[in-house]
Enzyme design. Sequence first.
Site, PDB file in Angstrom:
ATOM      1  N   TRP A 182       1.339  27.985  34.088  1.00  0.00           N
ATOM      2  CA  TRP A 182       0.300  28.127  35.119  1.00  0.00           C
ATOM      3  C   TRP A 182       0.308  29.561  35.598  1.00  0.00           C
ATOM      4  CZ3 TRP A 182       1.164  29.522  40.332  1.00  0.00           C
ATOM      5  CH2 TRP A 182      -0.016  29.666  41.064  1.00  0.00           C
ATOM      6  N   GLU A 223      -1.740  24.300  32.749  1.00  0.00           N
ATOM      7  CA  GLU A 223      -2.240  23.748  34.002  1.00  0.00           C
ATOM      8  C   GLU A 223      -3.414  24.574  34.513  1.00  0.00           C
ATOM      9  OE1 GLU A 223       0.712  23.911  37.116  1.00  0.00           O
ATOM     10  OE2 GLU A 223      -0.449  22.647  38.467  1.00  0.00           O
ATOM     11  N   LYS A 225      -6.649  25.361  37.381  1.00  0.00           N
ATOM     12  CA  LYS A 225      -6.767  25.381  38.840  1.00  0.00           C
ATOM     13  C   LYS A 225      -8.184  25.770  39.217  1.00  0.00           C
ATOM     14  CE  LYS A 225      -4.251  26.723  42.914  1.00  0.00           C
ATOM     15  NZ  LYS A 225      -2.962  27.103  43.469  1.00  0.00           N
ATOM     16  N   ASP A 256      -3.097  18.881  37.756  1.00  0.00           N
ATOM     17  CA  ASP A 256      -2.480  18.798  39.085  1.00  0.00           C
ATOM     18  C   ASP A 256      -3.590  18.287  39.993  1.00  0.00           C
ATOM     19  OD1 ASP A 256      -1.954  19.672  41.811  1.00  0.00           O
ATOM     20  OD2 ASP A 256      -0.337  20.917  41.027  1.00  0.00           O
ATOM     21  N   HIS A 259      -5.825  20.456  42.235  1.00  0.00           N
ATOM     22  CA  HIS A 259      -6.520  21.592  41.635  1.00  0.00           C
ATOM     23  C   HIS A 259      -7.963  21.337  41.250  1.00  0.00           C
ATOM     24  CE1 HIS A 259      -2.574  23.809  40.388  1.00  0.00           C
ATOM     25  NE2 HIS A 259      -2.605  23.451  41.658  1.00  0.00           N
ATOM     26  N   HIS A 283       0.852  16.836  37.416  1.00  0.00           N
ATOM     27  CA  HIS A 283       1.565  17.250  38.616  1.00  0.00           C
ATOM     28  C   HIS A 283       0.992  16.383  39.724  1.00  0.00           C
ATOM     29  CE1 HIS A 283       3.123  21.597  37.760  1.00  0.00           C
ATOM     30  NE2 HIS A 283       3.790  20.655  37.102  1.00  0.00           N
ATOM     31  N   ASP A 291      -5.705  23.072  48.486  1.00  0.00           N
ATOM     32  CA  ASP A 291      -4.580  22.706  47.616  1.00  0.00           C
ATOM     33  C   ASP A 291      -3.290  22.878  48.409  1.00  0.00           C
ATOM     34  OD1 ASP A 291      -2.826  22.260  45.499  1.00  0.00           O
ATOM     35  OD2 ASP A 291      -2.945  24.324  44.809  1.00  0.00           O
ATOM     36  N   ASP A 293      -0.579  20.946  48.933  1.00  0.00           N
ATOM     37  CA  ASP A 293       0.715  20.456  48.470  1.00  0.00           C
ATOM     38  C   ASP A 293       1.503  19.709  49.537  1.00  0.00           C
ATOM     39  OD1 ASP A 293       1.152  21.222  45.577  1.00  0.00           O
ATOM     40  OD2 ASP A 293       0.455  23.117  46.382  1.00  0.00           O
ATOM     41  N   ASP A 323       4.749  17.786  42.329  1.00  0.00           N
ATOM     42  CA  ASP A 323       4.574  19.201  42.668  1.00  0.00           C
ATOM     43  C   ASP A 323       3.985  19.317  44.069  1.00  0.00           C
ATOM     44  OD1 ASP A 323       4.236  21.906  42.779  1.00  0.00           O
ATOM     45  OD2 ASP A 323       2.525  21.985  41.417  1.00  0.00           O
TER      46      ASP A 323
HETATM   47  C1  RNT Z   1       0.213  26.075  41.639  1.00  0.00           C
HETATM   48  C2  RNT Z   1       0.581  25.070  40.602  1.00  0.00           C
HETATM   49  C3  RNT Z   1       1.959  25.210  40.068  1.00  0.00           C
HETATM   50  C4  RNT Z   1       2.968  25.502  41.151  1.00  0.00           C
HETATM   51  C5  RNT Z   1       4.384  25.422  40.706  1.00  0.00           C
HETATM   52  C6  RNT Z   1       5.307  26.081  41.678  1.00  0.00           C
HETATM   53  O1  RNT Z   1      -1.022  25.884  42.158  1.00  0.00           O
HETATM   54  O2  RNT Z   1       0.384  23.779  41.096  1.00  0.00           O
HETATM   55  O3  RNT Z   1       2.277  24.096  39.326  1.00  0.00           O
HETATM   56  O4  RNT Z   1       2.826  24.639  42.235  1.00  0.00           O
HETATM   57  O5  RNT Z   1       4.509  25.873  39.444  1.00  0.00           O
HETATM   58 ZN    ZN Z   2       1.060  22.148  39.891  1.00  0.00          ZN
END
Ligand code: RNT
Ligand code: ZN
Length: 416
Positions: A182, A223, A225, A256, A259, A283, A291, A293, A323
Site C-alpha cells: 500500500w 491495497e 485507497k 480495506d 477505503h 483489511h 478512513d 480506523d 487494520d
Molecule cells: C492505510 C492502509 C494501510 C495501513 C497499514 C498501516 O490507509 O489501510 O493498510 O493502515 O499498512
Molecule cells: Zn489497510
Amino acid sequence: MNTRYEYAKAKYAELGIDTEAVIEKLSALPISMHCWQGDDVTGFDSKQALSGGIQTTGNYPGKARTPEELMADIDKACSLIPGKTKLNLHASYAIFEDGEFADRDALEPKHFAKWVEYAKARNIGIDFNPTFFSHAMVKDNLTLSSPDEEVRKFWVEHGKACLKISEYFANETGIPCVMNIWIPDGYKDIPADRFAPRARFKKSLDEILSIPYDKSKVYITLESKVFGIGLESYTVGSAEFALSYVNSAGITPLMDNGHYHPTEVVSDKISSLLLFNEKIALHITRGVRWDSDHVVIFDDETKEIAKEIAAHDALDRVFIATDYFDASINRIAAWVLGIRNVRKALLCAMLTPHAQLKALQENNELTKLLAMQEELKFYPFADVWAEFCARCGVDAGEGWFNAVEDYEKEVLSKRV
Ligand code: RNT
Ligand code: ZN
C-alpha cells in the site's frame, strides 16, 4: 458440556448445521493481527512522525515503546482472543541490535529474526507490509510514483527487500506469508496529470515483482485507497488501478473497508472479486466519516463481510486481517475487541444455512427469505460462542476486561 450449548446445538441441527464442525473450523481459521495497533503505527526504525495520509488520534497512556513491550502486549491480547492468529508486521518494526541500523532499502531477513523467533515459539505465521510512509525519502507525498528517480528507486529497493523478507518468514514458519503493498501517494489538490504518477507506480510494481519468489509461499497483495488526509483530491493507487494491476500481474487484490466512498460496501465487492481471483485479501476496519480506523465492532457490515465469505464457501480463499489504530482507548482492549468481533462475525456466518437461503432466492421466495434472515438474528449463536471460547480457554463474556484492567495497572501505567 453446558446445557445452553446443548440447546443451541439442537437448534442449529434443525437447520442442518453441525455446531461441532463449525467450532472446529472456526478455531483453525487464522485472523492476521496488525501489530501497529500497539504503538500507534510508530515502529522502531524511524523518529519520523506518522505520515502518508493516515492518522491516529488520542494519547491514551501505556503505548508500547520497544519490541519487548510490543511483544508482551500482543501476548496479553492474544490470551484474550479465541482462535488462531497470525502476526501482521510492517517493515518499520525491524529490530536492530547493538547499535546497528539499515535503512528501508537495505533491510534484510536478519532484522526480523527476533520476530521469527517470537512467531515460531507460538506456532503462528507472519504477514508483512513494506512501509512506504513515515520516512525522509517520502518526497512531496510520493514514493513508488515519484518523478524523482532517486526516490522511486529507493522505494523499489524497499519493495524488493521486503519480498525477500516475506519469503524468509514463510520458510522459517512453514506458513505462507501475505505481503501487502500500500502506498500513500497522492495530491491534496487537483492534479494536472493523473496519468504519469500511475504509469510510474505501475513500472515500480513491475520492477519489484521482477525478482523471483515462490508463489506458493508468498502472496503479494495490492491495497487500493480512495483518499488520504492531506491527499484528498487524487490517490495514485485507486481501486481501478489496483484491480487492473492485480489482474494483469497475477497477484492478489486487497480491500480495506475504510477505503471506499462512505456508502460503498466491501461486502458487495467480495463475490465479484472471488469470481476473478483465486485468493483475495481483506483489511477489516471501521471507518467513521473518514478512513478513521476505529475499532471493529459487531456491526452489520462486519457480519455481512463474513457472510459473503462463508456463503461462497471461500474461508480458505480469503486472507483476513484487521487494520485499525485507535490511540484514544486502552490499546490491548482495542485489539481484543476488534479481533473478537471479526471472529464473532465469522461464527455467525458459519452458523447460517446458506444453501437454504440461496434456494429461497433462486425460487423467488423473497418474503420467506426476509423472514428467515430476520429470525436467524435471534438464534442462540452466543451460546455457541461461549462453548467455542471455553474450549479455547478464553473468557466468552466481559470477564476478559478484568485481565486488561490488571495489565494496565501492573504494566501499562508504569510506562511513563
Ligand atoms: C492505510 C492502509 C494501510 C495501513 C497499514 C498501516 O490507509 O489501510 O493498510 O493502515 O499498512
Ligand atoms: Zn489497510
